[in-house]
Design an enzyme around this catalytic site. Structure first.
Site, PDB file in Angstrom:
ATOM      1  CE1 TYR A   1      -2.265  -3.256   4.147  1.00 17.75           C
ATOM      2  CE2 TYR A   1      -1.710  -2.657   6.403  1.00 17.75           C
ATOM      3  CZ  TYR A   1      -1.769  -2.353   5.068  1.00 17.75           C
ATOM      4  OH  TYR A   1      -1.317  -1.130   4.626  1.00 17.75           O
TER       5      TYR A   1
ATOM      6  CE1 TYR B   1      -7.914  -0.854   6.318  1.00 18.77           C
ATOM      7  CE2 TYR B   1      -6.547  -2.834   6.292  1.00 18.77           C
ATOM      8  CZ  TYR B   1      -7.798  -2.239   6.332  1.00 18.77           C
ATOM      9  OH  TYR B   1      -8.936  -3.008   6.400  1.00 18.77           O
TER      10      TYR B   1
END
Ligand code: NAD
Ligand code: NA
Length: 395
Positions: free
Chosen positions: A232, A222
């Site tokens: 992230y 991702y």
């Protein structure tokens, strides 16, 4: 029987509902284009989320025999068992109805013994060669073959990151914080969620000579839009994913001898057991779902994995499409500027009082329940499940 959720973790599941959820995925692939791809597949992390969807797409959309590796618990003295356990059993049932081989190893994917057992099975009962390995493990711990136990930490680099998130259990918006990780925690997270174990699998399989000519392998990753990078991409998970991307190139070079290829696949954000666990992230998912559904771009695991196999990994003309970094981009719809602009507009409106309607909270909850077999039409949830019956039917 009602779903029990603690924090953002599901504590029970419903086998009949899980069967409906699997059948729904099978029906999708059977009506959306046949995959002319691999016939012998190994899926590591096969029991839920992206791994399960890959297995379903390849078996029911392409007639593949599959081996699954996963870490799950069956029904017994300690309780009714995990959703992934039932997914394996139910997948096997449906596969055998189609005359497909479906073999499961309920074992630690990080262990060389597991690898050897899988190799023995391939050589003795699976025709000797495999065409594809899907690596889809999400884990917080890794017991390295050298005996070291590594823990991954969900955290950021630099300053702590705080933002609004929600808790499924209380259905409330709460301020959540990702703390900075130490260098050690960062390195350990890379050990758990980076590419090292994937490479160890491919190396052992290659040395055992069980990889067919033209073999492929993919691992899921991702990146996300810039708005999520602090939590992230630039955090500990992102560091592990960057390592995974580099590993794809190393494995790709390793596979030249057999004309094989390795790719990291960048998937879109969606509801799974693993993603529900990341602070702040689920709120982004609800906003994204709202926008992508409005634009008729919404995809769940099965749509993503079917599209991956059909259009990207096994396209009719044979050419795999990647970006300049050799990544397969299944996040193309998620990252469209019009999608992200719309998400950003929604984000500015979110408050603790309206987050359920500004974002697609209902859709999030529905998918989360489905992961555990709840909220499925046509299932009678009025009775409690009896452990003895579960053991008899699903062990
Ligand atoms: P998931 O929790 O649904 O599935 C994880 C799988 O790993 C399960 O089958 C589980 O049994 C297996 N597993 C965990 N530890 C294991 C062990 N020690 N031995 C054997 N099996 C083990 O997670 P998911 O969301 O499908 O994640 C799979 C991959 O996809 C991860 O690499 C994740 O980072 C990536 N990904 C997820 C998203 C998302 O939004 N959910 C987006 C992009 C990429
Ligand atoms: Na998975």
């Amino acid at each position: 029987m009602k779903p029990i959720i603690q924090g953002n973790v599901a504590k029970n599941c419903h086998p009949e509902g899980l069967l409906k959820a699997i059948d729904k995925q099978i029906a999708y692939v059977e009506s959306h284009g046949e995959i002319y791809g691999p016939k012998k597949v190994l899926v590591i992390g096969a029991s839920s989320g992206y791994g399960l969807a890959s297995r379903i797409a390849l078996a029911f959309g392409g007639g593949a025999d599959t081996i699954g590796v996963s870490f799950e618990k069956g029904p017994g003295e300690k309780g009714a068992g995990s959703a992934g356990w039932y997914n394996n059993v139910l997948f096997q049932r449906r596969a055998s109805e189609k005359g497909l081989i479906a073999k499961d190893f309920i074992a630690d994917a990080f262990s060389d013994t597991t690898r050897q057992n899988v190799i023995d099975f391939i050589q003795q009962e699976f025709g000797g060669k495999i065409d594809l390995v899907v690596y889809s493990v999400a884990s917080g711990i890794r017991l390295h073959p050298d005996g070291t136990r590594y823990h991954s930490t969900l955290g950021v680099r630099g300053q702590a990151f705080s933002g609004p998130g929600f808790e499924l259990e209380s259905q409330r918006m709460v301020e959540q914080t990702l703390e900075p990780v130490t260098e050690q925690q960062l390195a350990d997270t890379v050990k758990v969620m980076g590419g090292e174990d994937w490479q160890r699998w491919i190396t052992m399989l290659e040395q055992a000579d069980v990889l067919a000519a033209g073999f492929k392998t993919v691992a899921y990753s991702y990146i996300g839009p810039e708005s999520t990078w602090p939590l992230y991409k630039e955090g500990s998970l992102g560091a592990a994913k960057a390592h995974l991307h580099n590993t794809a190139d190393e494995i790709n070079a390793q596979l030249q001898r057999i004309s094989g290829n390795a790719y990291a696949v960048i998937c879109k954000a969606l509801v799974t057991k693993a993603s529900a666990f990341i602070p702040v992230f689920p709120l982004y998912i609800t906003l994204l779902y709202k926008v992508m559904k409005q634009k008729r771009l919404h995809e769940t695991c099965i749509e993503q994995m079917h599209r991956l196999m059909l259009d990207h990994l096994y396209p009719p003309l044979g050419k795999v499409t990647t970006d300049a970094q050799r990544l397969i981009r299944m996040d193309d719809y998620e990252l469209r500027p019009d999608v992200q602009n719309a998400v950003e507009l929604l984000r500015r409106q979110v408050t603790a009082d309206n987050f359920m309607v500004i974002g697609d909270f209902a859709g999030y909850l529905q998918e989360f329940h489905e992961l555990n077999g709840f909220g499925m039409a046509g299932v009678d949830y009025s009775d409690e499940l009896d452990i003895h019956t579960l053991v008899k039917e699903y062990s």
